[in-house]
Design a protein around this motif. Sequence first.
Motif, PDB file in Angstrom:
ATOM      1  N   ILE A  82       0.840  -1.203   0.000  1.00 11.13           N
ATOM      2  CA  ILE A  82       0.000   0.000   0.000  1.00 11.13           C
ATOM      3  C   ILE A  82       0.873   1.251   0.000  1.00 11.13           C
ATOM      4  N   GLU A  83       1.896   1.253   0.841  1.00 11.58           N
ATOM      5  CA  GLU A  83       2.766   2.427   0.904  1.00 11.58           C
ATOM      6  C   GLU A  83       3.521   2.646  -0.405  1.00 11.58           C
ATOM      7  N   LEU A  84       4.028   1.573  -1.006  1.00 14.32           N
ATOM      8  CA  LEU A  84       4.707   1.710  -2.302  1.00 14.32           C
ATOM      9  C   LEU A  84       3.767   2.293  -3.355  1.00 14.32           C
ATOM     10  N   PHE A  85       2.539   1.817  -3.352  1.00 15.99           N
ATOM     11  CA  PHE A  85       1.568   2.339  -4.308  1.00 15.99           C
ATOM     12  C   PHE A  85       1.313   3.829  -4.056  1.00 15.99           C
ATOM     13  N   LEU A  86       1.074   4.205  -2.797  1.00 14.57           N
ATOM     14  CA  LEU A  86       0.819   5.609  -2.477  1.00 14.57           C
ATOM     15  C   LEU A  86       1.989   6.493  -2.884  1.00 14.57           C
ATOM     16  N   ARG A  87       3.199   6.043  -2.603  1.00 12.24           N
ATOM     17  CA  ARG A  87       4.390   6.828  -2.965  1.00 12.24           C
ATOM     18  C   ARG A  87       4.509   6.984  -4.483  1.00 12.24           C
ATOM     19  N   SER A  88       4.017   5.982  -5.244  1.00 10.62           N
ATOM     20  CA  SER A  88       4.091   6.050  -6.711  1.00 10.62           C
ATOM     21  C   SER A  88       3.192   7.155  -7.274  1.00 10.62           C
ATOM     22  N   VAL A 100     -11.589   1.767   3.663  1.00  6.79           N
ATOM     23  CA  VAL A 100     -11.371   0.418   4.173  1.00  6.79           C
ATOM     24  C   VAL A 100     -10.737  -0.413   3.068  1.00  6.79           C
ATOM     25  N   ILE A 101      -9.621  -1.056   3.391  1.00  7.67           N
ATOM     26  CA  ILE A 101      -8.936  -1.957   2.458  1.00  7.67           C
ATOM     27  C   ILE A 101      -8.862  -3.314   3.131  1.00  7.67           C
ATOM     28  N   THR A 102      -9.706  -4.231   2.693  1.00  9.49           N
ATOM     29  CA  THR A 102      -9.781  -5.530   3.342  1.00  9.49           C
ATOM     30  C   THR A 102      -9.385  -6.659   2.392  1.00  9.49           C
ATOM     31  N   GLY A 103      -8.778  -7.663   2.944  1.00 14.39           N
ATOM     32  CA  GLY A 103      -8.409  -8.842   2.171  1.00 14.39           C
ATOM     33  C   GLY A 103      -9.536  -9.843   2.055  1.00 14.39           C
ATOM     34  N   TYR A 104     -10.629  -9.596   2.753  1.00 16.52           N
ATOM     35  CA  TYR A 104     -11.757 -10.528   2.754  1.00 16.52           C
ATOM     36  C   TYR A 104     -12.804 -10.129   1.724  1.00 16.52           C
ATOM     37  N   GLU A 105     -13.310 -11.128   1.009  1.00 18.61           N
ATOM     38  CA  GLU A 105     -14.419 -10.888   0.088  1.00 18.61           C
ATOM     39  C   GLU A 105     -15.752 -11.109   0.784  1.00 18.61           C
ATOM     40  N   LEU A 143     -16.914   6.993   6.509  1.00 22.26           N
ATOM     41  CA  LEU A 143     -16.549   6.044   5.451  1.00 22.26           C
ATOM     42  C   LEU A 143     -16.515   6.712   4.094  1.00 22.26           C
ATOM     43  N   HIS A 144     -15.368   6.618   3.457  1.00 19.93           N
ATOM     44  CA  HIS A 144     -15.217   7.125   2.095  1.00 19.93           C
ATOM     45  C   HIS A 144     -15.497   6.022   1.099  1.00 19.93           C
ATOM     46  N   SER A 145     -14.864   4.851   1.302  1.00 14.70           N
ATOM     47  CA  SER A 145     -15.074   3.728   0.396  1.00 14.70           C
ATOM     48  C   SER A 145     -14.520   2.446   1.008  1.00 14.70           C
ATOM     49  N   VAL A 146     -14.898   1.324   0.395  1.00  9.83           N
ATOM     50  CA  VAL A 146     -14.422   0.009   0.811  1.00  9.83           C
ATOM     51  C   VAL A 146     -13.908  -0.682  -0.439  1.00  9.83           C
ATOM     52  N   LEU A 147     -12.705  -1.250  -0.345  1.00 10.74           N
ATOM     53  CA  LEU A 147     -12.186  -1.979  -1.491  1.00 10.74           C
ATOM     54  C   LEU A 147     -11.522  -3.277  -1.044  1.00 10.74           C
ATOM     55  N   HIS A 148     -11.479  -4.206  -1.982  1.00 12.86           N
ATOM     56  CA  HIS A 148     -10.915  -5.526  -1.708  1.00 12.86           C
ATOM     57  C   HIS A 148      -9.443  -5.557  -2.124  1.00 12.86           C
ATOM     58  N   TYR A 149      -8.587  -5.925  -1.188  1.00 15.30           N
ATOM     59  CA  TYR A 149      -7.151  -6.050  -1.438  1.00 15.30           C
ATOM     60  C   TYR A 149      -6.818  -7.501  -1.763  1.00 15.30           C
ATOM     61  N   ASN A 150      -6.161  -7.707  -2.896  1.00 17.42           N
ATOM     62  CA  ASN A 150      -5.660  -9.020  -3.270  1.00 17.42           C
ATOM     63  C   ASN A 150      -4.296  -8.792  -3.910  1.00 17.42           C
ATOM     64  N   ASP A 157      -3.946  -6.327  -9.549  1.00 15.51           N
ATOM     65  CA  ASP A 157      -3.775  -4.887  -9.380  1.00 15.51           C
ATOM     66  C   ASP A 157      -5.101  -4.144  -9.246  1.00 15.51           C
ATOM     67  N   THR A 158      -6.209  -4.854  -9.216  1.00 18.18           N
ATOM     68  CA  THR A 158      -7.528  -4.212  -9.121  1.00 18.18           C
ATOM     69  C   THR A 158      -7.599  -3.258  -7.941  1.00 18.18           C
ATOM     70  N   TRP A 159      -7.043  -3.670  -6.791  1.00 11.98           N
ATOM     71  CA  TRP A 159      -7.099  -2.816  -5.592  1.00 11.98           C
ATOM     72  C   TRP A 159      -6.377  -1.495  -5.834  1.00 11.98           C
ATOM     73  N   LYS A 160      -5.308  -1.534  -6.638  1.00 11.70           N
ATOM     74  CA  LYS A 160      -4.573  -0.297  -6.916  1.00 11.70           C
ATOM     75  C   LYS A 160      -5.442   0.676  -7.709  1.00 11.70           C
ATOM     76  N   ASN A 161      -6.141   0.155  -8.706  1.00 11.81           N
ATOM     77  CA  ASN A 161      -7.025   1.014  -9.504  1.00 11.81           C
ATOM     78  C   ASN A 161      -8.136   1.592  -8.635  1.00 11.81           C
ATOM     79  N   GLU A 162      -8.724   0.755  -7.762  1.00 12.61           N
ATOM     80  CA  GLU A 162      -9.786   1.214  -6.876  1.00 12.61           C
ATOM     81  C   GLU A 162      -9.258   2.253  -5.882  1.00 12.61           C
ATOM     82  N   LEU A 163      -8.057   2.010  -5.350  1.00  6.77           N
ATOM     83  CA  LEU A 163      -7.475   2.961  -4.408  1.00  6.77           C
ATOM     84  C   LEU A 163      -7.108   4.264  -5.115  1.00  6.77           C
ATOM     85  N   ARG A 164      -6.627   4.173  -6.339  1.00  7.36           N
ATOM     86  CA  ARG A 164      -6.301   5.384  -7.102  1.00  7.36           C
ATOM     87  C   ARG A 164      -7.552   6.249  -7.263  1.00  7.36           C
TER      88      ARG A 164
END
Length: 162
Positions: A21-27, A100-105, A131-138, A142-149
């Motif tokens: 997550i941090e690497l993605f944010l820094r990018s 929210v970034i969760t690994g659970y579906e 709450l701003h949003s909820v996304l699934h981390y896997n 890279d789907t989570w990266k697009n959702e987080l972006r």
Amino acid sequence: MTDQEIKILIIEDETPKITQIELFLRSLCIPMRIDHAKSVNSALDKLEESTPDLILLDMSLPTMDIDIAGGEAGGRPQGFGGIEILRNMEYGSISCPVIVITGYEAFPRQGGSVDISGITQELKEEFPNLLHSVLHYNSTYDTWKNELRVAFKDFKLNREAE
């Protein structure tokens, strides 16, 4: 710290996920200061010290930080530790957008389970001002990266409009 720097608190107990997550944010090449909390208690302590501009929150967290060297297990694991943090924020009038970034579906519940869209709806109803949003981390996709972006861009636009 500059006025334009965004203060982000990542509340997550898994180091590889924090790193990704941090690497993605820094990018994103946006000035930011990132802090971490690895348990419900450490997150609440950090929120008492200061309120960040944005929180990235996992749902499943231990009660206390895990001290591997000291042999401490980190207290009881909480499948919904993130909700405890949100409730404490609301109770303490801590106003800060949360992604929210969760690994659970799906989340286990008495009598069955609820999927991520159901949890999203429940969280939006209970915490409409946080709450701003909820996304699934896997980590495999890279789907989570697009959702987080998208969520981060929306957060930034809302912040700039204030």
